[in-house]
Design a protein around this motif. Structure first.
Motif, PDB file in Angstrom:
ATOM      1  N   ASP A   1       4.622  -4.859   3.963  1.00 28.20           N
ATOM      2  CA  ASP A   1       5.697  -3.886   4.422  1.00 28.20           C
ATOM      3  C   ASP A   1       4.693  -3.170   5.506  1.00 28.20           C
ATOM      4  O   ASP A   1       3.899  -2.220   5.201  1.00 28.20           O
ATOM      5  CB  ASP A   1       6.117  -2.972   3.356  1.00 28.20           C
ATOM      6  CG  ASP A   1       7.290  -2.146   3.818  1.00 28.20           C
ATOM      7  OD1 ASP A   1       7.836  -2.307   4.933  1.00 28.20           O
ATOM      8  OD2 ASP A   1       7.846  -1.530   2.862  1.00 28.20           O
ATOM      9  N   ARG A   2       5.059  -3.301   6.662  1.00 24.31           N
ATOM     10  CA  ARG A   2       4.043  -2.950   7.952  1.00 24.31           C
ATOM     11  C   ARG A   2       4.515  -1.516   8.491  1.00 24.31           C
ATOM     12  O   ARG A   2       5.568  -1.106   7.944  1.00 24.31           O
ATOM     13  CB  ARG A   2       4.143  -3.730   8.996  1.00 24.31           C
ATOM     14  CG  ARG A   2       3.705  -5.217   8.740  1.00 24.31           C
ATOM     15  CD  ARG A   2       2.539  -5.687   9.432  1.00 24.31           C
ATOM     16  NE  ARG A   2       1.703  -6.704   8.860  1.00 24.31           N
ATOM     17  CZ  ARG A   2       1.623  -8.021   9.286  1.00 24.31           C
ATOM     18  NH1 ARG A   2       2.489  -8.443  10.008  1.00 24.31           N
ATOM     19  NH2 ARG A   2       0.685  -8.704   8.547  1.00 24.31           N
ATOM     20  N   ASP A   3       3.913  -1.024   9.240  1.00 23.62           N
ATOM     21  CA  ASP A   3       4.059   0.137   9.852  1.00 23.62           C
ATOM     22  C   ASP A   3       4.244   1.339   9.067  1.00 23.62           C
ATOM     23  O   ASP A   3       5.677   2.018   9.211  1.00 23.62           O
ATOM     24  CB  ASP A   3       5.233  -0.025  10.950  1.00 23.62           C
ATOM     25  CG  ASP A   3       4.835  -0.609  12.314  1.00 23.62           C
ATOM     26  OD1 ASP A   3       3.482  -0.164  12.585  1.00 23.62           O
ATOM     27  OD2 ASP A   3       5.707  -1.420  12.837  1.00 23.62           O
TER      28      ASP A   3
ATOM     29  N   ARG B   1      17.334  11.505   4.100  1.00 24.74           N
ATOM     30  CA  ARG B   1      17.634   9.868   3.967  1.00 24.74           C
ATOM     31  C   ARG B   1      16.405   8.986   4.043  1.00 24.74           C
ATOM     32  O   ARG B   1      16.400   8.137   4.906  1.00 24.74           O
ATOM     33  CB  ARG B   1      18.775   9.425   4.661  1.00 24.74           C
ATOM     34  CG  ARG B   1      20.011  10.178   3.869  1.00 24.74           C
ATOM     35  CD  ARG B   1      21.119   9.550   4.205  1.00 24.74           C
ATOM     36  NE  ARG B   1      21.700   9.507   5.549  1.00 24.74           N
ATOM     37  CZ  ARG B   1      22.264   8.655   6.293  1.00 24.74           C
ATOM     38  NH1 ARG B   1      22.436   7.416   5.863  1.00 24.74           N
ATOM     39  NH2 ARG B   1      22.937   9.078   7.474  1.00 24.74           N
ATOM     40  N   ILE B   2      15.187   9.411   3.545  1.00 22.63           N
ATOM     41  CA  ILE B   2      13.920   8.831   3.757  1.00 22.63           C
ATOM     42  C   ILE B   2      13.452   8.368   2.543  1.00 22.63           C
ATOM     43  O   ILE B   2      13.352   9.152   1.740  1.00 22.63           O
ATOM     44  CB  ILE B   2      12.945   9.598   4.804  1.00 22.63           C
ATOM     45  CG1 ILE B   2      13.321   9.985   6.003  1.00 22.63           C
ATOM     46  CG2 ILE B   2      11.434   9.082   4.708  1.00 22.63           C
ATOM     47  CD1 ILE B   2      12.764  10.836   6.691  1.00 22.63           C
ATOM     48  N   LYS B   3      13.280   6.901   2.706  1.00 25.97           N
ATOM     49  CA  LYS B   3      12.744   6.319   1.382  1.00 25.97           C
ATOM     50  C   LYS B   3      11.456   6.320   1.235  1.00 25.97           C
ATOM     51  O   LYS B   3      10.760   6.073   2.346  1.00 25.97           O
ATOM     52  CB  LYS B   3      13.356   5.010   1.470  1.00 25.97           C
ATOM     53  CG  LYS B   3      13.115   3.934   0.305  1.00 25.97           C
ATOM     54  CD  LYS B   3      13.803   2.801   0.465  1.00 25.97           C
ATOM     55  CE  LYS B   3      13.318   1.476  -0.552  1.00 25.97           C
ATOM     56  NZ  LYS B   3      12.219   0.834  -0.124  1.00 25.97           N
ATOM     57  N   THR B   4      10.764   6.668  -0.056  1.00 28.78           N
ATOM     58  CA  THR B   4       9.400   6.399  -0.305  1.00 28.78           C
ATOM     59  C   THR B   4       9.144   5.058  -0.701  1.00 28.78           C
ATOM     60  O   THR B   4       9.786   4.569  -1.773  1.00 28.78           O
ATOM     61  CB  THR B   4       8.908   7.388  -1.394  1.00 28.78           C
ATOM     62  OG1 THR B   4       9.520   7.439  -2.445  1.00 28.78           O
ATOM     63  CG2 THR B   4       9.089   8.874  -0.654  1.00 28.78           C
ATOM     64  N   ASN B   5       8.386   4.218  -0.143  1.00 26.60           N
ATOM     65  CA  ASN B   5       8.194   2.826  -0.402  1.00 26.60           C
ATOM     66  C   ASN B   5       7.116   2.760  -1.580  1.00 26.60           C
ATOM     67  O   ASN B   5       7.057   1.663  -2.318  1.00 26.60           O
ATOM     68  CB  ASN B   5       7.518   2.226   0.869  1.00 26.60           C
ATOM     69  CG  ASN B   5       8.765   2.096   1.757  1.00 26.60           C
ATOM     70  OD1 ASN B   5       9.801   1.914   1.459  1.00 26.60           O
ATOM     71  ND2 ASN B   5       8.431   2.507   3.125  1.00 26.60           N
ATOM     72  N   LEU B   6       6.434   3.848  -1.618  1.00 23.90           N
ATOM     73  CA  LEU B   6       5.227   3.881  -2.758  1.00 23.90           C
ATOM     74  C   LEU B   6       4.774   5.144  -2.795  1.00 23.90           C
ATOM     75  O   LEU B   6       4.445   5.881  -2.040  1.00 23.90           O
ATOM     76  CB  LEU B   6       4.248   2.846  -2.359  1.00 23.90           C
ATOM     77  CG  LEU B   6       3.012   2.556  -3.347  1.00 23.90           C
ATOM     78  CD1 LEU B   6       3.636   1.912  -4.765  1.00 23.90           C
ATOM     79  CD2 LEU B   6       1.858   1.888  -2.536  1.00 23.90           C
TER      80      LEU B   6
ATOM     81  N   ASP C   1       8.472   4.596   5.691  1.00 26.44           N
ATOM     82  CA  ASP C   1       8.339   3.803   7.264  1.00 26.44           C
ATOM     83  C   ASP C   1       7.946   4.663   8.385  1.00 26.44           C
ATOM     84  O   ASP C   1       8.777   5.940   8.403  1.00 26.44           O
ATOM     85  CB  ASP C   1       9.720   3.250   7.396  1.00 26.44           C
ATOM     86  CG  ASP C   1      10.125   2.147   6.560  1.00 26.44           C
ATOM     87  OD1 ASP C   1       9.279   1.741   5.799  1.00 26.44           O
ATOM     88  OD2 ASP C   1      11.363   2.029   6.388  1.00 26.44           O
ATOM     89  N   TYR C   2       7.156   4.292   9.338  1.00 25.81           N
ATOM     90  CA  TYR C   2       6.680   5.133  10.299  1.00 25.81           C
ATOM     91  C   TYR C   2       7.819   5.048  11.561  1.00 25.81           C
ATOM     92  O   TYR C   2       7.512   4.213  12.425  1.00 25.81           O
ATOM     93  CB  TYR C   2       5.308   4.769  10.804  1.00 25.81           C
ATOM     94  CG  TYR C   2       4.773   5.914  11.771  1.00 25.81           C
ATOM     95  CD1 TYR C   2       5.146   7.277  11.484  1.00 25.81           C
ATOM     96  CD2 TYR C   2       4.001   5.423  12.457  1.00 25.81           C
ATOM     97  CE1 TYR C   2       4.739   8.245  12.238  1.00 25.81           C
ATOM     98  CE2 TYR C   2       3.226   6.578  13.752  1.00 25.81           C
ATOM     99  CZ  TYR C   2       3.811   7.544  13.578  1.00 25.81           C
ATOM    100  OH  TYR C   2       3.043   8.565  14.351  1.00 25.81           O
TER     101      TYR C   2
ATOM    102  N   GLU D   1      -0.452  -0.302   5.988  1.00 26.91           N
ATOM    103  CA  GLU D   1       0.753  -1.231   5.523  1.00 26.91           C
ATOM    104  C   GLU D   1       0.643  -1.521   3.841  1.00 26.91           C
ATOM    105  O   GLU D   1      -0.552  -1.224   3.332  1.00 26.91           O
ATOM    106  CB  GLU D   1       0.693  -2.578   5.978  1.00 26.91           C
ATOM    107  CG  GLU D   1      -0.710  -3.641   5.954  1.00 26.91           C
ATOM    108  CD  GLU D   1      -0.666  -4.674   6.535  1.00 26.91           C
ATOM    109  OE1 GLU D   1       0.032  -4.816   7.431  1.00 26.91           O
ATOM    110  OE2 GLU D   1      -1.601  -5.656   6.135  1.00 26.91           O
ATOM    111  N   ILE D   2       1.722  -1.713   3.512  1.00 27.45           N
ATOM    112  CA  ILE D   2       1.720  -2.099   1.992  1.00 27.45           C
ATOM    113  C   ILE D   2       1.722  -3.472   1.691  1.00 27.45           C
ATOM    114  O   ILE D   2       2.485  -4.268   2.211  1.00 27.45           O
ATOM    115  CB  ILE D   2       2.893  -1.334   1.306  1.00 27.45           C
ATOM    116  CG1 ILE D   2       2.922   0.121   1.449  1.00 27.45           C
ATOM    117  CG2 ILE D   2       2.850  -1.674  -0.305  1.00 27.45           C
ATOM    118  CD1 ILE D   2       4.438   0.838   0.931  1.00 27.45           C
TER     119      ILE D   2
END
Ligand code: ASP
Ligand code: MG
Length: 420
Positions: free
Chosen positions: A307-309, A339-344, A357-358, A383-384
């Motif tokens: 998961d980039r950027d 509405r911003i998702k936390t990916n980790l 996401d940036y 990135e993740i």
């Protein structure tokens, strides 16, 4: 009955459309709904039109002309003589968009975005429907906006399931008795009949909504890969095809950012136990992948997702107080608000870390709000890397020589935030 979905790459030009017609030729006597995306990169082009319109750069009309020209050139390639009825249908769609573009409406960006960007699917399905007819594949073009009803969350329409199910059953079933249906992915309509979209790459989701509403026997997504692979072939050389995958594994993969299928696609299928086939439109002899709800456990290779950027946020209290439930609840409220998702995410005593996401424009206000109450450190260019069904060797391989900023390890999955 079945539902097929053809994405942008599968209909990107005249040759691609001929190929889709050749595939459908084999199914023309079946009950079939065909969901189609905008051709190639048209959606990006229409986003540029929308931005130009909204920022009043004066380029919107010219940008839209270019999209029209490309479409008309494809039509000219597909038909010896472009049928009058097709010309009229296309002109009708062009005019609607031009009405939006030529007049400056004081409307919110997300609203105008959906009114303009939706043209991509309306145009592609109109062209393809006429082409199929000319090839003797009887079909009915349906305007999905009349059937899939959403709320007014423009760019991320939330489906009204009861209304949608009733509309789709009433409108689609009688038509399917006679011929196949061609309709648009990605789009919905509000009860006031404004156009909404379901989120970028949302055509998979459309096909899943229709599959659910129609109790389809199966859904098929036709893609440019032989099957779902254990990693993105553009990034990793030796990928392994995965013949069978459970709904659960598929949801996990998409959740970590694998771009195989839109994340919202699985639930409507899982709820009705409808299998999802992923097949190649390039080589139809390939068996592809079946995503299923069986109990049997598939033997899976290590699945690698990048998961980039990402932007790594490190949020801490201003007065050295603990990052406890009240602070965390507040921080998550802010994520939800924008509405911003936390990916980790991970939390320690006085700091909370999260990757998002940036997208500078989308996160600006969130960052401003966070700064009011917390100390904030950001690290861009990360990135993740997610390894599902990891092995010690795979972890070593993907972290060798890299700066690992954060790790989260479960029994099946390890996720690492690394400098890009
Ligand atoms: N055309 C839309 C997009 O590119 C929807 C889709 O392709 O699924 O995002
Ligand atoms: Mg697309």
């Amino acid at each position: 009955m079945r539902v097929f979905k053809f994405g942008g790459a599968s209909v990107k030009d005249a040759d691609a459309i001929r190929n889709v017609a050749a595939i459908l030729e084999g199914y023309k006597n079946e009950k079939l709904v065909v969901v189609i995306s905008a051709m190639g990169k048209t959606t990006n082009g229409l986003e540029a039109v929308t931005n130009a319109y909204y920022d009043q750069t004066g380029e919107a009309t010219a940008l839209f002309e270019a999209i029209k020209d490309e479409l008309l050139a494809t039509a000219a390639e597909l038909f010896e003589v472009v049928p009058e009825a097709l010309k009229e249908d296309l002109a009708g769609i062009f005019t609607k968009i031009e009405e939006w573009v030529n007049e400056h409406h004081r409307v919110p960006f997300n609203f105008i975005y959906d009114q303009i960007v939706s043209a991509g699917e309306l145009l592609s399905t109109t062209l393809i429907s006429h082409f199929l007819s000319s090839k003797g594949i009887a079909n009915q073009w349906l305007d999905i906006r009349k059937y899939i009803k959403t709320d007014n969350t423009y760019r991320e329409g939330q489906v009204n399931w009861s209304l949608t199910t009733a509309n789709v059953q009433a409108g689609f079933i009688p038509v399917l008795e006679k011929q196949l249906i061609v309709t648009q992915g990605f789009l919905g309509g509000t009860v006031e009949n404004f156009t909404t979209t379901l989120g970028r790459e949302g055509s998979d989701y459309t096909a899943a909504i229709l599959s659910n509403a129609l109790n389809a026997d199966s859904m098929t997504v036709w893609k440019d890969v032989p099957a779902i692979l254990n990693a993105d072939p553009r990034v990793i050389k030796d990928t392994i095809p995965i013949p069978r995958l459970s709904y659960y594994e598929a949801v996990e993969m998409t959740y970590y950012g694998a771009k195989v299928i839109h994340p919202k696609t699985i639930k409507p299928l899982q709820n009705k136990n409808i299998p999802l086939h992923v097949r190649s439109f390039i080589d139809t002899a390939e068996v592809g992948t079946t995503i299923h709800g069986d109990e049997t456990r598939d033997l899976l290779p290590t699945i690698i997702v990048f998961d980039r950027d990402q932007l790594l946020l490190s949020i801490s209290s201003k007065d050295f107080s603990f990052m406890a439930e009240d602070n965390l609840a507040h921080i998550y409220q802010l994520f939800a608000k924008y509405r911003i998702k936390t990916n980790l995410s991970q939390n320690g005593a006085i700091s909370f870390k999260a990757c998002i996401d940036y997208k500078p424009n989308r996160i600006k206000e969130l960052l401003i709000d966070l700064l009011k109450d917390y100390n904030l450190q950001t690290t861009a260019n990360v990135e993740i890397v997610t390894l599902r069904h990891y092995t010690p060797t795979s972890v070593k391989l993907y972290t060798k020589g890299r700066d690992v900023l954060m790790t989260q390890k479960g029994r099946d999955t390890v996720q690492m935030v690394v400098k890009a």
